[in-house]
Write a protein that holds these residues in place. Sequence first.
Motif, PDB file in Angstrom:
ATOM      1  N   THR A  58      -4.085   7.335   6.070  1.00 34.80           N
ATOM      2  CA  THR A  58      -5.542   7.419   6.210  1.00 34.80           C
ATOM      3  C   THR A  58      -6.021   6.313   7.140  1.00 34.80           C
ATOM      4  N   ILE A 108      -8.173   2.187   2.234  1.00 36.69           N
ATOM      5  CA  ILE A 108      -8.209   0.738   2.410  1.00 36.69           C
ATOM      6  C   ILE A 108      -9.442   0.374   3.240  1.00 36.69           C
ATOM      7  N   GLN A 138      -3.817   6.102  -0.168  1.00 38.53           N
ATOM      8  CA  GLN A 138      -4.795   5.090  -0.549  1.00 38.53           C
ATOM      9  C   GLN A 138      -5.861   4.910   0.529  1.00 38.53           C
ATOM     10  N   THR A 170      -0.486   4.439   4.676  1.00 41.59           N
ATOM     11  CA  THR A 170      -1.393   5.170   3.781  1.00 41.59           C
ATOM     12  C   THR A 170      -1.652   6.597   4.241  1.00 41.59           C
ATOM     13  N   GLY A 213      -7.420  -2.506  -7.970  1.00 39.50           N
ATOM     14  CA  GLY A 213      -7.241  -2.637  -6.531  1.00 39.50           C
ATOM     15  C   GLY A 213      -6.978  -4.072  -6.132  1.00 39.50           C
ATOM     16  N   PHE A 244       0.843  -1.194   0.000  1.00 41.96           N
ATOM     17  CA  PHE A 244       0.000   0.000   0.000  1.00 41.96           C
ATOM     18  C   PHE A 244       0.876   1.240   0.000  1.00 41.96           C
ATOM     19  N   THR A 245       0.317   2.348  -0.507  1.00 37.54           N
ATOM     20  CA  THR A 245       1.070   3.592  -0.585  1.00 37.54           C
ATOM     21  C   THR A 245       0.278   4.746   0.023  1.00 37.54           C
ATOM     22  N   LYS A 263      -0.738  -3.882 -11.878  1.00 35.69           N
ATOM     23  CA  LYS A 263      -1.034  -2.774 -10.965  1.00 35.69           C
ATOM     24  C   LYS A 263      -1.012  -3.264  -9.533  1.00 35.69           C
ATOM     25  N   ARG A 264      -0.651  -2.361  -8.634  1.00 39.10           N
ATOM     26  CA  ARG A 264      -0.693  -2.651  -7.202  1.00 39.10           C
ATOM     27  C   ARG A 264      -1.790  -1.850  -6.592  1.00 39.10           C
ATOM     28  N   ASP A 315      -9.185   1.705  -2.624  1.00 44.22           N
ATOM     29  CA  ASP A 315      -8.009   1.311  -3.400  1.00 44.22           C
ATOM     30  C   ASP A 315      -7.569  -0.111  -3.094  1.00 44.22           C
ATOM     31  N   GLY A 316      -7.954  -0.609  -1.927  1.00 50.09           N
ATOM     32  CA  GLY A 316      -7.580  -1.956  -1.509  1.00 50.09           C
ATOM     33  C   GLY A 316      -8.480  -2.419  -0.387  1.00 50.09           C
TER      34      GLY A 316
END
Length: 145
Positions: free
Chosen positions: A48, A25, A23, A46, A88, A19-20, A144-145, A60-61
């Motif tokens: 967040t 989640i 994002q 993240t 995602g 994760f970045t 994609k991640r 996003d995930g």
Amino acid sequence: MSATADPADKSNPAHRLGFTAGQVIQELGYDEDCDQELREGVEDVTGTELVDEDYDDVADGVLLWHREEDGDLTDALVDALDYLADGGLIWLLTPKTGRDGHVEAHEIAEAAQTAGLSQTSSVAVAKDWAGTRLASPKAAKTGKR
């Protein structure tokens, strides 16, 4: 961003999840047995807070905590896809072998395939939890991640 969100800080187990910063989640299947350090680590990475099952926007995930007694895994995976952004990832978190609630690898593979997901990797993410990275076919093809 806090010092714990530094990508060089490999002591944070959440870095293994890819994760970045920024994002969103979504966390599903939360219960008191979930690994608090991993949850906080994802929030640190993240920047967040994790959102729960009541979140009704695109995520996003997904972190999906699942135990054998939690019911049908395929249904849980399909539900996890509801608000997942294109590309995602779902991280399926299950108790490690020998722990209460352990889910067999073949059950994970079968449920993922039925839900239209590709199992891309598995990692130990916490003392009692293993993580299985699941991607939609679109995310798996594009990398994609």
